[in-house]
Design a protein around this motif. Structure first.
Motif, PDB file in Angstrom:
ATOM      1  N   THR A 185       0.854  -1.192   0.000  1.00 24.95           N
ATOM      2  CA  THR A 185       0.000   0.000   0.000  1.00 24.95           C
ATOM      3  C   THR A 185       0.886   1.236   0.000  1.00 24.95           C
ATOM      4  OG1 THR A 185      -0.067   0.267   2.404  1.00 24.95           O
ATOM      5  CG2 THR A 185      -1.660  -1.265   1.458  1.00 24.95           C
ATOM      6  N   ALA A 186       0.244   2.404  -0.131  1.00 22.54           N
ATOM      7  CA  ALA A 186       0.996   3.667  -0.140  1.00 22.54           C
ATOM      8  C   ALA A 186       1.768   3.845   1.170  1.00 22.54           C
ATOM      9  CB  ALA A 186       0.040   4.838  -0.357  1.00 22.54           C
ATOM     10  N   SER A 187       1.225   3.264   2.263  1.00 26.08           N
ATOM     11  CA  SER A 187       1.885   3.455   3.555  1.00 26.08           C
ATOM     12  C   SER A 187       2.817   2.301   3.929  1.00 26.08           C
ATOM     13  CB  SER A 187       0.823   3.652   4.646  1.00 26.08           C
ATOM     14  OG  SER A 187      -0.075   2.569   4.646  1.00 26.08           O
ATOM     15  N   GLY A 188       3.078   1.415   2.979  1.00 24.89           N
ATOM     16  CA  GLY A 188       4.032   0.342   3.255  1.00 24.89           C
ATOM     17  C   GLY A 188       3.468  -1.036   2.956  1.00 24.89           C
ATOM     18  N   ARG A 204       2.331  -4.957   4.193  1.00 24.20           N
ATOM     19  CA  ARG A 204       1.882  -5.756   5.340  1.00 24.20           C
ATOM     20  C   ARG A 204       1.417  -7.115   4.850  1.00 24.20           C
ATOM     21  NH1 ARG A 204      -3.917  -5.617   5.591  1.00 24.20           N
ATOM     22  NH2 ARG A 204      -4.825  -3.788   4.599  1.00 24.20           N
TER      23      ARG A 204
END
Ligand SMILES: [Mg+2]
Length: 318
Positions: free
Chosen positions: A302-305, A307
């Motif tokens: 995702t844009a935030s990393g 997982r």
């Protein structure tokens, strides 16, 4: 089908150079459908759609369907003022069977305290060419047909309606407003991707594939396990179901919601995969990578990393 309903067995004649694909799916009231929520036509449609989708997943051509029904006596006998339940169930099932050129070649009917429908589908596929779950290799790209999450979003909407409306019964089923028809279409009326599966096999495009019956997170984990690989999914690329600009599924429903009956497949990095197959869009959503100890089988980027994408497929009404 050389001999269908009417004799002790159906007789199927295989074509030279083909092998048979066989799948069986059990649908139970309260587990896979609810008599007070789903019309008999919808239950019939969904019963057959599950089996057809498994044939699509292997790239098999439907040959014949076999259906065993166990129904409470009030659904079998013509007690209702208008239509008996069982007649409307067959209407829904046979309409889809005609569209997919799948003759109903046999079955059985018995009284049962719980409504159950067991469908067996026979398909045929050129020998050695069926799409398997085990063929994906590191470097392959991952593709999905259609849009995801629509069935889960529809089911969530039905559950909301049911909570507002209070208890429903088989004779007084939940009323579905016409304005919700588009929103509930993927749940009530899934379209198995048989033509797309046939195309993938005919053109030798896919290295592996399966149908999205349990949800992307669960089914992609299955594919990785069978192929001995890992996968990365690009969250921004996942085709989330929308029926209007404002309405549709959430990313969570697209990632974990079951019963979309789209195809998930992999293809080599140099293979040209069209943007649509037989009128259904095809989207590249990620890639196959080497499996590494301590790393998740499926990773969501995702844009935030990144997982782990744990298998959290829907357990229907459990
Ligand atoms: Mg399947």
């Amino acid at each position: 089908v050389r001999v269908g309903i009417g004799d002790d067995c159906a007789l199927l004649r295989a074509r030279a150079g083909e092998e048979l694909a066989v799948t069986t799916d059990l649908s139970i009231d309260g587990r896979h459908f609810r008599l007070e929520w789903h019309s008999p036509e919808v239950v019939g449609h969904r019963t057959l759609a599950r089996g057809l989708s498994d044939l699509a997943a292997m790239g098999a051509r439907p040959v014949a369907a076999f259906l065993s029904l166990g129904l409470p006596p009030e659904l079998i006998r013509n007690r209702w003022p208008q239509h008996p339940w069982i007649g409307r169930f067959y209407d829904g099932l046979l309409k889809l069977a005609a569209e997919y050129k799948t003759p109903l070649a046999g079955g059985d009917l018995a009284e049962s305290p719980v409504a159950v429908a067991d469908i067996v589908l026979i398909g045929a596929v050129p020998r050695g060419r069926a799409m398997l779950r085990s063929g994906a290799r590191a470097g392959d790209r991952i593709y999905a047909t259609g849009a995801l999450g629509g069935a889960a979003a529809g089911l969530a909407r039905i559950a909301e309606l049911a909570a507002e409306a209070g208890p429903a019964t088989v004779k007084r089923p939940l009323r579905i407003p016409a304005r919700l028809r588009a929103a509930l279409e993927p749940h009530f009326n899934p379209r198995p991707r048989v033509a797309q599966g046939l195309w993938l096999v005919r053109n030798r495009v896919a290295t592996a594939g399966l149908d999205l019956s349990d949800g992307l997170s669960t089914d992609l984990n299955h594919l990785c396990e069978e192929s001995g690989v890992a996968a990365e999914v690009n969250a921004a690329a996942v085709p989330v179901y929308r029926y209007t600009a404002a309405g549709g599924a959430t990313l969570e429903q697209a990632l974990h919601g079951g019963e979309d009956y789209e195809l998930l497949f992999t293809a080599g990095p140099k293979t040209r995969v069209p943007r649509s197959i037989a009128g259904v869009q095809v989207t590249e959503i990620g890639r196959v990578v080497r499996r590494r100890a301590g790393r998740p089988l499926v990773t969501l980027i995702t844009a935030s990393g990144a997982r782990p994408l744990e298998p959290r497929g829907w357990e229907h009404f459990s």
